[in-house]
Write an enzyme that holds these catalytic residues in place. Structure first.
Site, PDB file in Angstrom:
ATOM      1  N   LYS A  37      55.944  47.416  31.097  1.00 32.31           N
ATOM      2  CA  LYS A  37      56.306  48.730  30.565  1.00 32.31           C
ATOM      3  C   LYS A  37      55.012  49.535  30.484  1.00 32.31           C
ATOM      4  O   LYS A  37      53.920  48.961  30.431  1.00 32.31           O
ATOM      5  CB  LYS A  37      56.902  48.571  29.162  1.00 32.31           C
ATOM      6  CG  LYS A  37      57.696  49.745  28.687  1.00 32.31           C
ATOM      7  CD  LYS A  37      59.168  49.594  28.967  1.00 32.31           C
ATOM      8  CE  LYS A  37      59.933  50.815  28.486  1.00 32.31           C
ATOM      9  NZ  LYS A  37      61.378  50.683  28.683  1.00 32.31           N
ATOM     10  N   GLY A  48      78.245  57.529  19.645  1.00 31.46           N
ATOM     11  CA  GLY A  48      77.380  58.158  20.651  1.00 31.46           C
ATOM     12  C   GLY A  48      78.128  58.389  21.956  1.00 31.46           C
ATOM     13  O   GLY A  48      78.395  57.448  22.700  1.00 31.46           O
ATOM     14  N   GLY A  50      77.127  60.045  24.626  1.00 29.94           N
ATOM     15  CA  GLY A  50      76.141  60.604  25.562  1.00 29.94           C
ATOM     16  C   GLY A  50      76.449  60.129  26.968  1.00 29.94           C
ATOM     17  O   GLY A  50      77.610  59.888  27.312  1.00 29.94           O
ATOM     18  N   LYS A  51      75.388  59.959  27.736  1.00 29.09           N
ATOM     19  CA  LYS A  51      75.581  59.587  29.145  1.00 29.09           C
ATOM     20  C   LYS A  51      76.324  58.254  29.267  1.00 29.09           C
ATOM     21  O   LYS A  51      77.301  58.150  29.993  1.00 29.09           O
ATOM     22  CB  LYS A  51      74.214  59.508  29.854  1.00 29.09           C
ATOM     23  CG  LYS A  51      73.517  60.867  29.952  1.00 29.09           C
ATOM     24  CD  LYS A  51      72.252  60.806  30.785  1.00 29.09           C
ATOM     25  CE  LYS A  51      71.116  60.051  30.094  1.00 29.09           C
ATOM     26  NZ  LYS A  51      70.628  60.687  28.848  1.00 29.09           N
ATOM     27  N   VAL A  52      75.861  57.249  28.531  1.00 22.31           N
ATOM     28  CA  VAL A  52      76.493  55.931  28.636  1.00 22.31           C
ATOM     29  C   VAL A  52      77.848  55.912  27.914  1.00 22.31           C
ATOM     30  O   VAL A  52      78.842  55.424  28.453  1.00 22.31           O
ATOM     31  CB  VAL A  52      75.582  54.830  28.038  1.00 22.31           C
ATOM     32  CG1 VAL A  52      76.244  53.464  28.164  1.00 22.31           C
ATOM     33  CG2 VAL A  52      74.230  54.813  28.723  1.00 22.31           C
ATOM     34  N   GLY A  53      77.876  56.451  26.698  1.00 22.54           N
ATOM     35  CA  GLY A  53      79.097  56.421  25.887  1.00 22.54           C
ATOM     36  C   GLY A  53      80.294  57.013  26.629  1.00 22.54           C
ATOM     37  O   GLY A  53      81.412  56.485  26.547  1.00 22.54           O
TER      38      GLY A  53
END
Ligand SMILES: NC(=O)c1ccc[n+]([C@@H]2O[C@H](COP(=O)([O-])OP(=O)(O)OC[C@H]3O[C@@H](n4cnc5c(N)ncnc54)[C@H](O)[C@@H]3O)[C@@H](O)[C@H]2O)c1
Length: 359
Positions: free
Chosen positions: A82, A182, A184-187
């Site tokens: 990372k 949530g 969002g994009k994933v939810g």
């Protein structure tokens, strides 16, 4: 650039930590390589205004270790790494800085592949890619994998199916009530899979636009005011898909769900929470196992991106989650501990192969 190679004295066990500086553009970055036992280290670059270099270093060491475990359980031939860029992306981010960073990544000759993380985006990866081959998460126009939340959500859904099979005997959420925190994009992708599978969904989000999306796209979703209302409601499964630390000393005692499976990173607020969940009879599928679809998607770029191949790999999250839950039962430990053991086993077994002399 300062480089030190771990000689066993570093308590955190990282192979290599690289400090990078380019005074002209203001770049200060740290690349952490926890392990290359399984292959080149892959993990995103976080661009964040850390209060100090020490804080940046602590974060990169924690995150790179986490990636080694995630990549190992995702079945990838990739180690864990990372990077962090220390500074305010709003003020500092420039073509020069990103390209300077790309040159440092290139200088590691493929020991580390980068990708997006908090504060870095697909467009940034395209800029970094002008200086290095060792970058994933690029745009579709540049041969990239595009939006990684698609397979993240698919993987979370697979993990949830595995938990359902383990607990209720059938790998489906049909007839279950799932609480998604949530949208969002994933939810949003996750909700679609759940509804297709026949689950009933209750959800919450702090963002009015996300709630408006739910009202128009899936009017059958019940929306509640906040996460507290979600987790104290009558749900079978809780899916944290917002921020980290969703499971803590306050929330776990309130949970009514029998399963927790979600996309959010670092759901356990501190060590010991996995025990609390177990004591309450709640089946927790470790976040880094079920949310690996995103890294599987971007990692596929290294071979030349193929969505179907990546999706097949992400589908295997079903098998891995089931294996972890069975191992947890067999060894009498929480699934989070079983997952760590399985990852360590793969890193040790495959890493050991390097000792076989090839002539
Ligand atoms: N996108 C990926 O590929 C990916 C991969 C692995 C892990 N994750 C993790 O999954 C989580 C979701 O990722 P995302 O890409 O969908 O992020 P996102 O920013 O698109 O969505 C997060 C959503 O959570 C909502 N939210 C924030 N605080 C909330 C709260 N207190 N209560 C309810 N809702 C709240 C936000 O309004 C937003 O709609 C993050 O923790 C992320 O780190 C994402």
């Amino acid at each position: 650039m300062g480089v030190f190679i771990n000689d066993g004295s570093d308590a955190d066990g990282h192979e290599q930590v690289v400090f990078c500086q380019d005074r002209h553009t203001g770049l200060r970055a740290i690349i952490g390589i926890y392990s290359t036992a399984l292959g080149p280290a892959l993990g995103g670059t976080r661009f964040y205004p850390y209060a100090s270099e020490e804080e940046a270093l602590t974060d990169v060491l924690r995150l790179s270790r986490g990636m080694a475990y995630k990549n190992a359980l995702a079945g990838l031939d990739l180690g864990g790494g990372k990077a962090v860029i220390w500074g305010d992306p709003g003020q500092l981010k420039s073509e020069g800085l990103l390209r300077a960073y790309g040159r440092f990544v290139e200088s590691l000759h493929g020991r580390y592949y980068t990708a997006c993380d908090v504060g870095t985006y697909v467009a940034d990866m395209d800029v970094i890619a002008r200086e290095t081959r060792f970058v994933t998460g690029r745009s579709v126009e540049h041969g990239g994998a595009g939006d990684s939340s698609i397979l993240t959500a698919w993987g979370v859904f697979q993990g949830m199916r595995a938990a359902a099979e383990h607990l209720w005997g059938s790998p489906t959420l049909a007839g279950r009530r799932v609480g998604v925190a949530g949208l969002g994009k994933v939810g949003r992708y996750l909700v679609a899979h759940l509804i297709d599978d026949g689950a009933s969904v209750v959800a919450t989000d702090v963002n009015e636009a996300a709630l408006a999306w739910a009202r128009t796209t899936y009017p059958q979703i019940d929306l509640v005011s906040d996460t507290n209302a979600l987790i104290t409601g009558d749900i079978d499964v809780y899916a944290p898909c917002a921020l980290g630390g969703a499971l803590d000393d306050d929330t776990v005692p309130l949970l009514r769900a029998k399963v927790v499976t979600g996309a959010a990173n670092n759901q356990l607020a501190h060590p010991g929470i996995e025990k609390m969940l177990e004591e309450r009879g709640i089946l927790y599928t470790p976040d880094y196992v079920v949310n690996a679809g995103g890294v599987i998607q971007v990692a596929d770029e290294i071979e030349g991106f193929n969505f179907e191949r990546a999706k097949l790999r992400a589908t295997k999250i079903f098998d891995t989650t089931g294996q972890i839950l069975r191992l947890a039962d067999d060894e009498g430990v929480p699934p989070a501990v079983a997952a760590d053991r399985l990852a360590e086993r793969r890193m040790a077994e495959v890493g050991r192969l390097r000792t076989i002399y090839l002539g």
